[in-house]
Motif scaffolding. Sequence first.
Motif, PDB file in Angstrom:
ATOM      1  N   ASP A  89      34.603  46.461  40.561  1.00  0.00           N
ATOM      2  CA  ASP A  89      35.482  46.791  39.432  1.00  0.00           C
ATOM      3  C   ASP A  89      36.864  46.161  39.602  1.00  0.00           C
ATOM      4  N   HIS A  90      37.572  46.100  38.475  1.00  0.00           N
ATOM      5  CA  HIS A  90      38.907  45.510  38.430  1.00  0.00           C
ATOM      6  C   HIS A  90      39.859  46.480  37.736  1.00  0.00           C
ATOM      7  N   ALA A  91      41.106  46.504  38.179  1.00  0.00           N
ATOM      8  CA  ALA A  91      42.121  47.360  37.542  1.00  0.00           C
ATOM      9  C   ALA A  91      43.379  46.551  37.282  1.00  0.00           C
ATOM     10  N   VAL A  92      44.132  46.946  36.259  1.00  0.00           N
ATOM     11  CA  VAL A  92      45.391  46.273  35.919  1.00  0.00           C
ATOM     12  C   VAL A  92      46.550  47.234  36.172  1.00  0.00           C
ATOM     13  N   PHE A  93      47.558  46.753  36.885  1.00  0.00           N
ATOM     14  CA  PHE A  93      48.739  47.565  37.196  1.00  0.00           C
ATOM     15  C   PHE A  93      49.978  46.925  36.594  1.00  0.00           C
ATOM     16  N   GLN A  94      50.870  47.744  36.074  1.00  0.00           N
ATOM     17  CA  GLN A  94      52.107  47.197  35.528  1.00  0.00           C
ATOM     18  C   GLN A  94      53.032  46.769  36.665  1.00  0.00           C
ATOM     19  N   PHE A 104      49.044  51.083  48.929  1.00  0.00           N
ATOM     20  CA  PHE A 104      47.661  51.553  48.845  1.00  0.00           C
ATOM     21  C   PHE A 104      46.749  50.452  48.300  1.00  0.00           C
ATOM     22  N   LEU A 105      47.185  49.789  47.227  1.00  0.00           N
ATOM     23  CA  LEU A 105      46.369  48.737  46.613  1.00  0.00           C
ATOM     24  C   LEU A 105      46.174  47.580  47.590  1.00  0.00           C
ATOM     25  N   GLU A 106      47.304  47.175  48.227  1.00  0.00           N
ATOM     26  CA  GLU A 106      47.256  46.036  49.150  1.00  0.00           C
ATOM     27  C   GLU A 106      46.323  46.310  50.325  1.00  0.00           C
ATOM     28  N   ARG A 107      46.382  47.520  50.847  1.00  0.00           N
ATOM     29  CA  ARG A 107      45.657  47.822  52.070  1.00  0.00           C
ATOM     30  C   ARG A 107      44.213  48.239  51.861  1.00  0.00           C
ATOM     31  N   GLU A 108      43.923  48.961  50.772  1.00  0.00           N
ATOM     32  CA  GLU A 108      42.611  49.591  50.635  1.00  0.00           C
ATOM     33  C   GLU A 108      41.646  48.920  49.656  1.00  0.00           C
ATOM     34  N   PHE A 109      42.170  48.267  48.613  1.00  0.00           N
ATOM     35  CA  PHE A 109      41.273  47.831  47.546  1.00  0.00           C
ATOM     36  C   PHE A 109      40.266  46.778  47.998  1.00  0.00           C
ATOM     37  N   ARG A 111      38.989  45.739  50.798  1.00  0.00           N
ATOM     38  CA  ARG A 111      37.880  46.043  51.711  1.00  0.00           C
ATOM     39  C   ARG A 111      36.824  46.950  51.085  1.00  0.00           C
ATOM     40  N   PHE A 112      37.157  47.563  49.926  1.00  0.00           N
ATOM     41  CA  PHE A 112      36.141  48.325  49.194  1.00  0.00           C
ATOM     42  C   PHE A 112      35.591  47.527  48.009  1.00  0.00           C
ATOM     43  N   GLY A 113      35.948  46.242  47.938  1.00  0.00           N
ATOM     44  CA  GLY A 113      35.386  45.371  46.906  1.00  0.00           C
ATOM     45  C   GLY A 113      35.968  45.601  45.519  1.00  0.00           C
ATOM     46  N   ILE A 114      37.172  46.205  45.471  1.00  0.00           N
ATOM     47  CA  ILE A 114      37.832  46.433  44.181  1.00  0.00           C
ATOM     48  C   ILE A 114      38.938  45.385  44.034  1.00  0.00           C
ATOM     49  N   SER A 115      39.064  44.788  42.852  1.00  0.00           N
ATOM     50  CA  SER A 115      40.130  43.804  42.661  1.00  0.00           C
ATOM     51  C   SER A 115      41.142  44.342  41.649  1.00  0.00           C
ATOM     52  N   CYS A 116      42.338  43.775  41.698  1.00  0.00           N
ATOM     53  CA  CYS A 116      43.344  44.214  40.713  1.00  0.00           C
ATOM     54  C   CYS A 116      44.289  43.067  40.388  1.00  0.00           C
ATOM     55  N   THR A 117      44.928  43.182  39.226  1.00  0.00           N
ATOM     56  CA  THR A 117      45.938  42.210  38.803  1.00  0.00           C
ATOM     57  C   THR A 117      47.223  42.975  38.517  1.00  0.00           C
ATOM     58  N   ASP A 126      51.303  41.976  27.987  1.00  0.00           N
ATOM     59  CA  ASP A 126      51.117  41.414  29.331  1.00  0.00           C
ATOM     60  C   ASP A 126      49.998  42.147  30.073  1.00  0.00           C
ATOM     61  N   LEU A 127      49.916  43.450  29.901  1.00  0.00           N
ATOM     62  CA  LEU A 127      48.832  44.217  30.525  1.00  0.00           C
ATOM     63  C   LEU A 127      47.490  43.785  29.929  1.00  0.00           C
ATOM     64  N   GLU A 128      47.466  43.606  28.611  1.00  0.00           N
ATOM     65  CA  GLU A 128      46.216  43.231  27.939  1.00  0.00           C
ATOM     66  C   GLU A 128      45.720  41.870  28.405  1.00  0.00           C
ATOM     67  N   SER A 129      46.665  40.953  28.630  1.00  0.00           N
ATOM     68  CA  SER A 129      46.253  39.598  29.030  1.00  0.00           C
ATOM     69  C   SER A 129      45.626  39.583  30.438  1.00  0.00           C
ATOM     70  N   CYS A 130      45.763  40.664  31.189  1.00  0.00           N
ATOM     71  CA  CYS A 130      45.160  40.734  32.533  1.00  0.00           C
ATOM     72  C   CYS A 130      43.754  41.333  32.502  1.00  0.00           C
ATOM     73  N   ILE A 131      43.340  41.830  31.348  1.00  0.00           N
ATOM     74  CA  ILE A 131      42.023  42.487  31.268  1.00  0.00           C
ATOM     75  C   ILE A 131      40.905  41.464  31.441  1.00  0.00           C
ATOM     76  N   GLN A 132      39.945  41.816  32.289  1.00  0.00           N
ATOM     77  CA  GLN A 132      38.756  40.972  32.510  1.00  0.00           C
ATOM     78  C   GLN A 132      37.534  41.753  32.045  1.00  0.00           C
TER      79      GLN A 132
END
Length: 377
Positions: A89-94, A104-109, A111-117, A126-132
Motif C-alpha cells: 500500500d501507499h500513503a500520501v502525507f502533507q 515513524f514513516l522513515e524508520r518503519e514503513f 521494512r513493512f513494504g509500505i510506501s509513501c509520498t 498537491d496531495l491529489e497529484s501524489c495519489i497512485q
Amino acid sequence: MDRFPTRCVHAGTIHDEVKKGINSPIYTSTSFEFIDQADTIYPRYLNTPNEKAVAEKIASLEDVESALVFSSGMAAISTVLFTFLSKGDHAVFQKGLYGGTSHFLEREFERFGISCTHAESQMANDLESCIQENTRLIYIETPSNPLLNITDIQAVADMAKKRGVITVIDNTFASPVNQQPAGMGIDLVIHSATKYMGGHSDILAGAVAGREELMKEVYETGLNFGGSLNAMTLYLLERSLKTIHLRVERINDNAMELAHFLETHLAVKQVYYPGLPAHKGHEIAAKQMSGFGGMLSFEVNGQDGISFQKRLKLIKPTMSLGGLESICCSPAHTSHRHLGPEGRRAEGISEELIRFSVGIEDVEDLKADLEQALRPQ
Ligand SMILES: *Cc1c(COP(=O)(O)O)cnc(C)c1O
C-alpha cells in the motif's frame, strides 16, 4: 445534543451507583469477573469503565460515533497507520508533519513494504497529484508545526472521497474546541492528548475518533499493539477535558493579542499565526476553525533563537505544548535540528524562528516579558 461546554463537563461520566459521587469512580482492576458479563473487560482491550468514559467524552467533543484512548499520541498514530496500510500500500502525507510522525514513516514503513509520498505542500491539489493506484490513505495536520500552515480540510476530504481514499488528520494543534474535522468529511481524527486535551503538562496520552465502521478496525489492531492507557491517567484526562473549553478559549484570546503585539513590534521580523489577516492561511482558517489556537511562531530581528530565549524570564524555553504555562522553543535547535541548515531553509525554518505555545497567564505579563527580551541591549 447538549452544547459543547456541557459535553466537556458531562459526556461519558460514569454514574457512581454505589456512593452517588459526582465524579467517575476510578476502576484500577486488571481482572474482572466474567461469568455474568457479556464482554471480557481488560485494560488492553480498551474497554475498562475509565477507558470507555474518556473515549465517550472525546467522541462527543469531536462529534463522531466512536473514539479510543491510547497511551500516547504516537500509539494512536502508529495504530491508525498500521490498521489501514499493508504491504504494497501507499500513503500520501502533507508537508510539515510532527517530527515523531516523520521519524515513524522513515524508520518503519519501508521494512513493512509500505510506501509513501510527501506532498510539496498542504494544498489539496498537491496531495491529489501524489495519489497512485495503490494509495489507501491521505494524512494531514492543520495548523502545522512550526509555521502554522493551514490545510483546507473540506477540500482534502472532498477530493479523497472522490478518489476512494481514507483521510486522517492530526488535530492536536487545534484541539476539538477550535476545529472538528469529522464534520468536514475527514474519516479519522487523531490527537496527542498530551497537549491541549491533557492540558497541564503532566500526562502522556493519545486518542482516535471517527465512524464506528472504521473505529472497529482501529480497535482490532489497537488490541494487538497494546498501547492502552492506565486508569489513573485516564481519570486525569477526563478531569482535564472538563475544562478544555475554558482553557483553550483563554489561550485563543491570549495568542491573538500576542500575535498582534508581535506583528507591530519593530524588533520582530515576521509572525506566523492563522488569526492574523496577513497569514497566508487566514481565510481558510477562518472558515474551518472557531478559534485560531494557542500556537504561534515569530522571527526576531538580529537575535538567534537561543539568545532570545535566554533573555525571557516568565516564558520558559521548553519542548512540547498545550499546557497552562507559556513556553517557547527554537525549532532550528530542537525539533528540526536533524535537518541541517540546508534542509531547514527548504522548510522555511530560520535560525531566528521561535515557536510559542501560549498559556493562560495574564496577557499583560506575557507582553512585558516579550517586551523586555526584545529590547535592544
Ligand atoms: C506531541 C505531538 C504528537 C505525538 O504525541 P505524543 O503524545 O508525544 O506521543 C503528535 N502530533 C502532534 C501535532 C504533536 O504535537
